[in-house]
Design a protein around this motif. Structure first.
Motif, mmCIF file in Angstrom:
data_model
loop_
_atom_site.group_PDB
_atom_site.id
_atom_site.type_symbol
_atom_site.label_atom_id
_atom_site.label_comp_id
_atom_site.label_asym_id
_atom_site.label_seq_id
_atom_site.Cartn_x
_atom_site.Cartn_y
_atom_site.Cartn_z
ATOM 1 N N ALA A 21 -5.627 2.308 11.416
ATOM 2 C CA ALA A 21 -6.802 1.615 11.397
ATOM 3 C C ALA A 21 -6.723 0.185 12.015
ATOM 4 O O ALA A 21 -7.715 -0.198 12.692
ATOM 5 C CB ALA A 21 -7.502 1.355 9.930
ATOM 6 N N LEU A 22 -5.904 -0.634 11.633
ATOM 7 C CA LEU A 22 -5.666 -2.022 12.195
ATOM 8 C C LEU A 22 -5.486 -1.875 13.834
ATOM 9 O O LEU A 22 -5.835 -2.843 14.526
ATOM 10 C CB LEU A 22 -4.407 -2.643 11.652
ATOM 11 C CG LEU A 22 -4.004 -3.891 12.143
ATOM 12 C CD1 LEU A 22 -5.069 -4.876 11.584
ATOM 13 C CD2 LEU A 22 -2.613 -4.473 11.686
ATOM 14 N N LEU A 23 -4.683 -0.733 14.399
ATOM 15 C CA LEU A 23 -4.589 -0.470 15.891
ATOM 16 C C LEU A 23 -5.852 -0.107 16.582
ATOM 17 O O LEU A 23 -6.255 -0.920 17.483
ATOM 18 C CB LEU A 23 -3.543 0.695 16.155
ATOM 19 C CG LEU A 23 -3.332 0.762 17.420
ATOM 20 C CD1 LEU A 23 -2.780 -0.292 18.204
ATOM 21 C CD2 LEU A 23 -2.326 2.012 17.618
ATOM 22 N N LEU A 24 -6.610 0.411 15.931
ATOM 23 C CA LEU A 24 -7.772 0.937 16.425
ATOM 24 C C LEU A 24 -9.001 -0.236 16.528
ATOM 25 O O LEU A 24 -9.691 -0.391 17.418
ATOM 26 C CB LEU A 24 -8.554 2.070 15.708
ATOM 27 C CG LEU A 24 -7.597 3.443 15.815
ATOM 28 C CD1 LEU A 24 -8.457 4.565 14.829
ATOM 29 C CD2 LEU A 24 -7.681 3.829 17.159
ATOM 30 N N ALA B 153 -0.374 5.735 2.876
ATOM 31 C CA ALA B 153 -1.676 4.813 2.879
ATOM 32 C C ALA B 153 -1.243 3.558 3.774
ATOM 33 O O ALA B 153 -2.140 3.061 4.486
ATOM 34 C CB ALA B 153 -1.422 4.514 1.562
ATOM 35 N N GLY B 154 0.211 3.546 3.831
ATOM 36 C CA GLY B 154 0.416 2.236 4.853
ATOM 37 C C GLY B 154 0.374 2.602 6.302
ATOM 38 O O GLY B 154 -0.125 1.730 6.928
ATOM 39 N N THR B 155 0.470 3.870 6.555
ATOM 40 C CA THR B 155 0.297 4.360 7.856
ATOM 41 C C THR B 155 -0.734 4.375 8.235
ATOM 42 O O THR B 155 -1.330 3.963 9.252
ATOM 43 C CB THR B 155 1.231 5.654 8.111
ATOM 44 O OG1 THR B 155 2.464 5.603 7.398
ATOM 45 C CG2 THR B 155 1.186 6.202 9.413
ATOM 46 N N LEU C 187 0.856 -1.085 0.009
ATOM 47 C CA LEU C 187 0.021 -0.061 0.157
ATOM 48 C C LEU C 187 1.077 1.415 -0.001
ATOM 49 O O LEU C 187 0.547 2.262 -0.851
ATOM 50 C CB LEU C 187 -0.856 0.153 1.567
ATOM 51 C CG LEU C 187 -1.804 -1.126 1.365
ATOM 52 C CD1 LEU C 187 -2.734 -1.048 2.488
ATOM 53 C CD2 LEU C 187 -3.038 -0.715 -0.008
ATOM 54 N N SER C 188 2.017 1.323 0.812
ATOM 55 C CA SER C 188 3.035 2.642 0.586
ATOM 56 C C SER C 188 3.369 2.620 -0.538
ATOM 57 O O SER C 188 3.778 3.804 -0.891
ATOM 58 C CB SER C 188 3.745 2.238 1.813
ATOM 59 O OG SER C 188 3.391 2.168 3.088
ATOM 60 N N ARG C 189 3.871 1.407 -1.460
ATOM 61 C CA ARG C 189 4.365 1.676 -2.668
ATOM 62 C C ARG C 189 3.481 1.861 -3.858
ATOM 63 O O ARG C 189 3.802 2.846 -4.539
ATOM 64 C CB ARG C 189 5.063 0.365 -2.922
ATOM 65 C CG ARG C 189 5.961 0.480 -4.146
ATOM 66 C CD ARG C 189 6.965 -0.792 -4.527
ATOM 67 N NE ARG C 189 6.368 -1.856 -4.633
ATOM 68 C CZ ARG C 189 6.101 -2.786 -3.778
ATOM 69 N NH1 ARG C 189 6.588 -2.763 -2.123
ATOM 70 N NH2 ARG C 189 5.329 -3.851 -4.127
ATOM 71 N N THR C 190 2.292 1.364 -3.678
ATOM 72 C CA THR C 190 1.427 1.605 -4.861
ATOM 73 C C THR C 190 0.160 2.728 -4.787
ATOM 74 O O THR C 190 0.151 3.365 -5.782
ATOM 75 C CB THR C 190 0.401 0.170 -4.882
ATOM 76 O OG1 THR C 190 -0.198 0.007 -3.507
ATOM 77 C CG2 THR C 190 1.525 -0.999 -5.470
ATOM 78 N N LEU C 191 -0.356 3.202 -3.601
ATOM 79 C CA LEU C 191 -1.155 4.035 -3.403
ATOM 80 C C LEU C 191 -0.138 5.520 -3.071
ATOM 81 O O LEU C 191 -0.235 6.527 -3.761
ATOM 82 C CB LEU C 191 -1.919 3.827 -2.356
ATOM 83 C CG LEU C 191 -3.230 3.047 -2.942
ATOM 84 C CD1 LEU C 191 -4.091 2.748 -1.553
ATOM 85 C CD2 LEU C 191 -3.799 3.441 -4.135
#
Length: 599
Positions: free
Chosen positions: A463-466, A456-458, A448-452
């Motif tokens: 969201a995963l943490l929440l 995006a990765g952060t 995600l960090s590379r493609t978007l």
């Protein structure tokens, strides 16, 4: 002059046997007064167009006096134009109707409010009442956006793009239907699913179901711990090791859960807790709204076509991923949670009814029906610690429909949106990308960090943490309901929460320390398979209880104490069996595919 008494006159056979109502021989002065008054009221009743004309005249008078009011304001005087216009309108209405204006819109002969005005008042009343029920639906929706959903939805999006959105939609509809049955059972019986199993099932079956329930809760909590640990590792760029992340996950959950009190006698603390969980859910929604805004070169029509059935579902790889989505969405522990968190609203209603009864008794003697309803609410709310609260019939009728609507709105908006957004983001950015189909959460973060975009990765990790934090909270609450309900293991809340988290954290820490990231990803996927297998065993008692009048019967509040039977309608029962059958078939297919090595 004395009034003659009303007697039946002697009328010869040749006379008219049906005289006029004003016939002199059969009419007294009292009859004349009654007939005249009725005719007067009928002739002077305002029609709808007359009401409009009166309101128009009052408005014209108000407009004519606005100039005077403006001069009065400029001279520093008090502007009473609105008050005079309002009074003049009331006076004209009273003069025209010949009586004092009443606030009741249903009284005969009085003007009714316009349709839009009545509709707005009714909607306002419904919305104000609906706001009081907001909260449980968010707690339940948290269970459907846990880290396990991230792994399954991302894998489905990377493999089939948007074609498995139909499974996401179907899984959420199944979840809404089953949770509605949970609310119905919890409202009618006053017991959650675990307490119903202990009260109405043989001990051997109750203990067997307890083992399945605890296994599902531990498997779910493992996913939450792993998801939280991975999120902390990604957000800190590896500064927080995975083992430390697993240990940290117990601290935040225990701190937040100290404020949880599921009782109608302390609704302020309960609503504060629910509001905190709502903020976590909204945080996840905001993260994925930002993720969706980064997507480019994707047609909206392609996304919406994904909600239609496609041949990808019957393919071996697609069926395997569809089963994973179903198992990750319809969580077994959420059924215990949904049937046990709605009693607080019912108890609050009964407590309020008891207060109203006492106030009414202090002012006047209540009628019999009101007294019986309030006595039923009084008996149901005055419970000791050893006696389980049982909702009254009036509380069930007033609260159950609002609870079901609040649940459906929460799941269909927030849970469906988040699960769809995960799959859409993955399908738009990872489809046809080398290595995306076999990537875990670590690899997806890098892709995600590379493609978007780098952010995006952060955002994905945040969201995963929440999601991991909020889902861990409700999972621990469900664990407390299961142990207290099926075993009557009554311990302090924080002790139970510590026990549940310790059992889940121990294998996670061992896997993270011994195997590392690959081991955590495999454990995350394995936990979703376990949940999918356990789901039919947990949902079967729910359908059985709600389809039997033996359990779904409420004592009435009428003079004869009639029983109100509230089991499922045959259409609902048939639909419940179909849903359960689909879940069983998909889980059998999942086991077969696992045996064949399809992944």
């Amino acid at each position: 002059m004395n009034c003659p008494s009303k007697t039946d006159p002697e009328v010869p056979d040749e006379w008219n046997q049906t005289p006029n109502e004003l016939d002199g021989d059969t009419t007294t002065r009292s009859d004349l007064s009654r007939i005249a008054n009725a005719r007067l009221q009928r002739d002077h009743r305002l029609r709808d167009q007359d009401v409009a004309e009166v309101e128009m005249i009052a408005l014209q008078q108000q407009t004519a006096e606005e100039g005077k009011g403006g001069w009065a304001q400029s001279l520093g005087g008090k502007d009473d134009t609105d008050e005079r216009a309002h009074k003049s309108g009331e006076v004209m209405l009273e003069q025209t109707m010949g009586t004092t204006h009443s606030t009741s819109n249903d009284a005969p002969g009085l003007p009714k409010l316009p349709f839009w005005h009545r509709w707005a008042n009714e909607c306002g009343h419904v919305l104000r009442k609906y706001v009081k029920f907001i909260g449980p639906g968010f707690l339940i929706s948290v269970a459907y956006i846990d880290p396990g959903n991230y792994a399954t939805d991302v894998s489905a999006g990377a493999t089939y793009r948007f074609k498995l959105l139909f499974i996401v939609l179907m899984s959420n509809l199944f979840a809404i239907f089953l949770q509605s049955l949970c609310i119905k059972m919890g409202s009618v019986t006053g017991l959650n699913l675990a307490e119903m199993c202990r009260a109405h099932m043989p001990p051997w079956l109750n203990y067997t179901l307890y083992v399945f329930a605890e296994a599902a809760i531990i498997a779910t909590d493992i996913a939450e711990v792993i998801g939280t640990a991975i999120a902390l590792y990604l957000l800190s760029n590896g500064r927080i090791p995975l083992v430390a992340g697993c240990a940290i996950s117990i601290v935040d959950v225990l701190f937040i859960l100290l404020f949880y009190r599921n009782s109608g006698q302390n609704m302020r603390a309960l609503r504060t807790f629910e509001f905190g969980v709502m903020l976590l859910v909204l945080g996840v929604v905001v993260c994925f709204c930002f993720q969706l805004s980064l997507i480019k070169n994707t047609k909206v029509g392609d996304v919406f076509r994904g909600y239609l059935p496609s041949k990808a579902i019957v393919e071996s790889k697609g069926l395997y991923q569809a089963c994973g989505i179903l198992g990750a969405t319809v969580m077994p522990h959420s059924l215990y949670l949904g049937s046990g968190i709605i009693q607080a609203r019912l108890e609050e209603f009964d407590i309020d009814e008891k207060k109203k009864l006492r106030q009414q008794e202090s002012s006047q003697v209540p009628d019999q029906h009101t007294r019986l309803e309030a006595e039923a609410a009084d008996e149901s709310s005055d419970t000791t610690e050893d006696e389980k609260y049982r909702p009254s019939l009036s509380a069930i009728k007033a609260c159950m429909s609002y609870s079901i609507v609040e649940l459906a709105v929460s799941l269909f908006t927030f849970a469906l949106f988040v699960n769809s957004a995960i799959l859409i983001v993955a399908g738009a950015s990872l489809y046809n990308v080398a290595g995306a189909e076999s990537a875990d959460l670590f690899g997806i973060y890098a892709l995600l960090s590379r493609t978007l975009a780098p952010a995006a990765g952060t955002i994905f990790a945040l969201a995963l943490l929440l999601s991991g934090t909020s889902a861990g909270i409700v999972c621990t609450i469900a664990g407390q309901m299961v142990s207290e309900g099926q075993l009557r293991l009554s311990v302090k809340p924080w002790v139970r929460r510590l026990m549940t988290r310790s059992i889940s954290i121990t294998p996670s820490i061992i896997i993270a320390g011994a195997v590392g990231a690959d081991g955590l990803s495999a454990a995350l996927e394995g936990s979703q398979v376990a949940l999918s297998i356990i789901l039919p065993f947990v949902s079967a008692p729910l359908i059985y209880f709600t389809c039997r009048n033996k359990y779904m019967t409420v004592g009435g509040v009428g003079a004869e104490g009639e029983q109100v039977k509230m089991r499922n309608h045959w259409i609902t029962a048939t639909l419940a069996v179909i849903v359960w059958g689909v879940i069983v078939i998909m889980n059998v297919a999942l086991l077969v595919l696992l045996g064949l090595g399809v992944e």
